[in-house]
Scaffold this motif. Structure first.
Motif, PDB file in Angstrom:
ATOM      1  N   UNK A 387      17.968 -39.345 -18.802  1.00  0.00           N
ATOM      2  CA  UNK A 387      16.403 -39.808 -19.021  1.00  0.00           C
ATOM      3  C   UNK A 387      15.274 -38.770 -19.276  1.00  0.00           C
ATOM      4  N   UNK A 388      15.830 -37.485 -19.248  1.00  0.00           N
ATOM      5  CA  UNK A 388      14.943 -36.490 -19.508  1.00  0.00           C
ATOM      6  C   UNK A 388      13.706 -36.721 -20.373  1.00  0.00           C
ATOM      7  N   UNK A 389      12.515 -36.642 -20.191  1.00  0.00           N
ATOM      8  CA  UNK A 389      11.443 -37.019 -20.964  1.00  0.00           C
ATOM      9  C   UNK A 389      11.808 -36.670 -22.531  1.00  0.00           C
ATOM     10  N   UNK A 390      11.578 -37.513 -23.243  1.00  0.00           N
ATOM     11  CA  UNK A 390      11.865 -37.486 -24.503  1.00  0.00           C
ATOM     12  C   UNK A 390      10.673 -36.745 -25.193  1.00  0.00           C
ATOM     13  N   UNK A 391       9.417 -36.760 -24.590  1.00  0.00           N
ATOM     14  CA  UNK A 391       8.310 -36.191 -25.445  1.00  0.00           C
ATOM     15  C   UNK A 391       7.822 -35.000 -24.622  1.00  0.00           C
ATOM     16  N   UNK A 392       8.794 -34.388 -23.946  1.00  0.00           N
ATOM     17  CA  UNK A 392       8.537 -33.269 -23.073  1.00  0.00           C
ATOM     18  C   UNK A 392       7.905 -31.978 -23.922  1.00  0.00           C
ATOM     19  N   UNK A 393       8.530 -31.665 -25.128  1.00  0.00           N
ATOM     20  CA  UNK A 393       8.051 -30.513 -26.006  1.00  0.00           C
ATOM     21  C   UNK A 393       6.788 -31.004 -26.487  1.00  0.00           C
ATOM     22  N   UNK A 394       6.666 -32.236 -27.071  1.00  0.00           N
ATOM     23  CA  UNK A 394       5.075 -32.761 -27.446  1.00  0.00           C
ATOM     24  C   UNK A 394       4.176 -32.367 -26.299  1.00  0.00           C
ATOM     25  N   UNK A 395       4.480 -32.963 -25.255  1.00  0.00           N
ATOM     26  CA  UNK A 395       3.290 -32.965 -24.124  1.00  0.00           C
ATOM     27  C   UNK A 395       2.987 -31.472 -23.888  1.00  0.00           C
ATOM     28  N   UNK A 396       4.211 -30.687 -23.785  1.00  0.00           N
ATOM     29  CA  UNK A 396       3.539 -29.221 -23.417  1.00  0.00           C
ATOM     30  C   UNK A 396       2.945 -28.697 -24.523  1.00  0.00           C
ATOM     31  N   UNK A 397       3.246 -29.053 -25.572  1.00  0.00           N
ATOM     32  CA  UNK A 397       2.421 -28.471 -26.877  1.00  0.00           C
ATOM     33  C   UNK A 397       1.053 -28.942 -27.000  1.00  0.00           C
ATOM     34  N   UNK A 398       1.071 -30.278 -26.454  1.00  0.00           N
ATOM     35  CA  UNK A 398      -0.568 -30.860 -26.322  1.00  0.00           C
ATOM     36  C   UNK A 398      -1.339 -30.398 -25.313  1.00  0.00           C
ATOM     37  N   UNK A 399      -0.772 -30.188 -24.185  1.00  0.00           N
ATOM     38  CA  UNK A 399      -0.993 -29.643 -23.120  1.00  0.00           C
ATOM     39  C   UNK A 399      -1.677 -28.227 -23.391  1.00  0.00           C
ATOM     40  N   UNK A 400      -0.954 -27.497 -23.844  1.00  0.00           N
ATOM     41  CA  UNK A 400      -1.214 -26.194 -24.191  1.00  0.00           C
ATOM     42  C   UNK A 400      -2.441 -25.972 -25.139  1.00  0.00           C
ATOM     43  N   UNK A 401      -2.309 -26.681 -26.330  1.00  0.00           N
ATOM     44  CA  UNK A 401      -3.343 -26.695 -27.520  1.00  0.00           C
ATOM     45  C   UNK A 401      -4.735 -27.322 -26.748  1.00  0.00           C
ATOM     46  N   UNK A 402      -4.607 -28.340 -25.971  1.00  0.00           N
ATOM     47  CA  UNK A 402      -5.768 -28.907 -25.292  1.00  0.00           C
ATOM     48  C   UNK A 402      -6.648 -28.389 -24.317  1.00  0.00           C
ATOM     49  N   UNK A 403      -5.822 -27.751 -23.381  1.00  0.00           N
ATOM     50  CA  UNK A 403      -6.578 -26.904 -22.402  1.00  0.00           C
ATOM     51  C   UNK A 403      -6.929 -25.708 -22.864  1.00  0.00           C
ATOM     52  N   UNK A 404      -6.206 -24.940 -23.605  1.00  0.00           N
ATOM     53  CA  UNK A 404      -6.709 -23.658 -24.132  1.00  0.00           C
ATOM     54  C   UNK A 404      -7.813 -23.710 -24.933  1.00  0.00           C
ATOM     55  N   UNK A 405      -7.920 -24.546 -25.956  1.00  0.00           N
ATOM     56  CA  UNK A 405      -9.126 -24.846 -26.931  1.00  0.00           C
ATOM     57  C   UNK A 405     -10.312 -25.368 -26.150  1.00  0.00           C
ATOM     58  N   UNK A 406     -10.220 -26.138 -24.894  1.00  0.00           N
ATOM     59  CA  UNK A 406     -11.242 -26.533 -24.213  1.00  0.00           C
ATOM     60  C   UNK A 406     -11.977 -25.123 -23.501  1.00  0.00           C
ATOM     61  N   UNK A 407     -11.039 -24.297 -22.833  1.00  0.00           N
ATOM     62  CA  UNK A 407     -11.473 -23.455 -22.128  1.00  0.00           C
ATOM     63  C   UNK A 407     -11.972 -22.171 -22.764  1.00  0.00           C
ATOM     64  N   UNK A 408     -11.338 -22.088 -24.071  1.00  0.00           N
ATOM     65  CA  UNK A 408     -11.722 -20.833 -24.835  1.00  0.00           C
ATOM     66  C   UNK A 408     -13.217 -21.407 -25.241  1.00  0.00           C
ATOM     67  N   UNK A 409     -13.491 -22.619 -25.624  1.00  0.00           N
ATOM     68  CA  UNK A 409     -14.952 -23.011 -25.981  1.00  0.00           C
ATOM     69  C   UNK A 409     -15.860 -23.022 -25.072  1.00  0.00           C
ATOM     70  N   UNK A 410     -15.579 -23.466 -23.979  1.00  0.00           N
ATOM     71  CA  UNK A 410     -16.423 -23.593 -22.683  1.00  0.00           C
ATOM     72  C   UNK A 410     -15.914 -22.870 -21.426  1.00  0.00           C
ATOM     73  N   UNK A 411     -16.026 -21.755 -21.506  1.00  0.00           N
ATOM     74  CA  UNK A 411     -14.974 -20.996 -20.430  1.00  0.00           C
ATOM     75  C   UNK A 411     -15.711 -21.170 -18.960  1.00  0.00           C
ATOM     76  N   UNK A 412     -17.009 -21.516 -18.685  1.00  0.00           N
ATOM     77  CA  UNK A 412     -17.444 -21.850 -17.675  1.00  0.00           C
ATOM     78  C   UNK A 412     -17.773 -23.377 -17.067  1.00  0.00           C
ATOM     79  N   UNK A 413     -17.189 -24.385 -17.812  1.00  0.00           N
ATOM     80  CA  UNK A 413     -17.071 -25.643 -17.536  1.00  0.00           C
ATOM     81  C   UNK A 413     -17.247 -25.832 -16.140  1.00  0.00           C
ATOM     82  N   UNK A 414     -17.924 -26.801 -15.656  1.00  0.00           N
ATOM     83  CA  UNK A 414     -17.903 -27.285 -14.280  1.00  0.00           C
ATOM     84  C   UNK A 414     -17.791 -28.723 -14.050  1.00  0.00           C
ATOM     85  N   UNK A 415     -16.861 -29.152 -13.128  1.00  0.00           N
ATOM     86  CA  UNK A 415     -16.597 -30.457 -12.822  1.00  0.00           C
ATOM     87  C   UNK A 415     -17.767 -31.117 -11.825  1.00  0.00           C
TER      88      UNK A 415
END
Ligand code: HEM
Length: 439
Positions: A387-415
């Protein structure tokens, strides 16, 4: 929000009693008597992982499995992997052999249950040979190679979403970014029209508690109503694709059905619905949890700015430390042995993914967030075995693109204050994540 049907059926009341009210009462009572499985259940009612940590530590002192009154629970990395890969550890739950009358009652009650992620023929609760057949139909689209072809488009979507944010104001990144990125990607893969995406997001959010145990009657009815709405929408969408097929996975599934691959309508809707909902209901949590962890660790962010090659590993470290899926369960379909522990047929077993991810025998200083951790990928956040996640490669890729793009554009963002965790228990992430992009 889905409308509750005015007259709930007796079957629905029995489904709720057996699936939620009874387990909740029994587990709470067990918790009061010190049962660690019961205490784990109570601790997971809090959105904060800190409430669970002491229970995980205690469970760990019991070795590969803790034998509770109602289930054997594991937080051990090797045992969780072995359990999830065991041929006799089935993913479907029934009342077991002993309870003939309850089994009949449950079967009767399920007759008018809506299709959902935990009702057959969902991939999640199906075993070979059917499981192999359904999975084969969809797995090609989610292979590592197929996913790499989606990277450039995912980057475009991330850039468009980030471009639309107003850096002058605090923004809630869950509604403006974390939820929209994965839903847009999976909707394009599956051929869901843009006009339907907000609707699909609402169905997904409303149905997400369907994985939880111990829902209140009101929550349970709302979840079932959302699952029915989702199924109805999906049926119409598949009919549209039958009339006007496109270059997408769902059209392929529809034509596979018509070309004689034996796939019933329920199998088609269940597989399509699971892939669609799993495609965004979990990755939204990966992104939110990642933003929160990175925002709280400026040293790790600085490291990533210097060495962007570490982003892929950082995503696995986020998945390890704050997994979007907390645990999963199995039932022994025969007497079996896992890591030297004997488990009788009919026993329920719980694999605490979060616990296995913090096993000190595998991960040094396990509660530390370290984007350079060499074996971060050894987590079990995507499960293991068939039952290993069918979408693991997709999730990893989206995680990488999503987080990297956000922090490269807004490196100092604050929660900012006002971050709220989702109320779902198995799926863990943020409901709201207000941030200042350029403090
Ligand atoms: C960070 C994001 C994700 C996490 C943490 C995650 C986690 C999981 C886990 C733990 C399971 C197995 C549960 C079990 O063994 O009982 C699973 C199964 C599954 N996931 Fe994911 N998932 C994610 C993203 C996705 C995406 C993007 C898709 C879209 C294709 C997807 C599709 C599925 C499907 C179809 C299954 C059922 C597989 C089967 O039973 O054979 N998941 N996922």
């Amino acid at each position: 929000m889905a409308q509750l049907s005015p007259v709930p059926t007796t079957r629905a009341a029995v489904r709720w009693s057996l699936g939620h009210a009874l387990p909740r009462t029994l587990l709470r009572r067990a918790a009061r008597q010190g049962d660690l499985h019961g205490r784990m259940f109570v601790a997971t009612q809090s959105a904060d992982l800190a409430a669970l940590e002491p229970v995980l530590d205690e469970l760990r002192t019991h070795g590969a499995f803790y034998r509770g009154k109602f289930a054997a629970v594991s937080v051990d990395n090797a045992a969780v992997r072995a359990l999830l890969s065991h041929p006799d550890a089935g993913s479907a739950f029934g009342p077991g052999d002993a309870a003939g009358r309850i089994a009949r009652l449950q079967e009767w009650a399920m007759a008018d249950a809506p299709l959902g992620p935990l009702t057959p023929p969902s991939l999640l609760v199906t075993e070979p040979p059917d499981h192999t057949r359904y999975r084969k139909l969809v797995s090609r689209v989610f292979s590592v190679r197929a996913v790499e072809r989606l990277r450039a488009r995912t980057q475009e979507i991330a850039d468009e979403l980030l471009e639309a944010l107003d850096p002058a104001d605090p923004v809630d990144l869950v509604s403006t970014y974390c939820s929209l990125l994965p839903v847009t990607v999976i909707a394009e893969i599956l051929g869901v029209p843009e006009a339907d995406r907000q609707k699909v997001l609402r169905f997904g959010a409303a149905a997400a508690p369907s994985l939880d145990l111990g829902l209140s009657w009101r929550e349970f009815r709302r979840v079932e109503a959302s699952l029915r709405d989702f199924d109805e929408w999906l049926g119409q969408h598949l009919d549209n694709l039958r009339r006007e097929p496109g270059d997408n996975l769902l059209s392929q599934l529809v034509s596979a059905q018509e070309d004689g691959v034996h796939l019933t309508d329920a199998e088609l809707r269940s597989t399509a619905g699971l892939v669609l909902a799993a495609g965004f209901e979990t990755t939204v949590n990966l992104l939110g949890n990642g933003i929160s962890l990175l925002a709280g660790h400026p040293d790790q962010r600085a490291l990533l700015a210097e060495r962007p090659d570490l982003w892929a590993n950082a995503v696995d470290e986020v998945l390890r430390l704050d997994p979007p899926v907390l645990l999963t369960g199995r039932m022994a379909t025969a007497d079996l042995e896992v890591e030297g522990v004997s488990i009788p047929r009919g026993a329920v077993m719980v694999g605490m993914l979060v616990g296995a991810n913090r096993d000190p025998a595998v991960f040094a200083d396990p509660t530390r967030f370290d984007v350079t951790r060499e074996n971060a990928r050894d987590h079990v956040s995507f499960s293991a075995g068939r039952h290993y996640c069918l979408g693991a490669a997709l999730a990893r890729m989206e995680g990488e693109v999503g987080l990297r793009s956000l922090f490269e554009r807004f490196p100092d963002l604050r929660v900012e204050r006002g971050a709220v965790r989702r109320s779902t228990r198995i799926l863990r992430g943020y409901e709201h994540l207000p941030v200042t992009l350029r403090p």
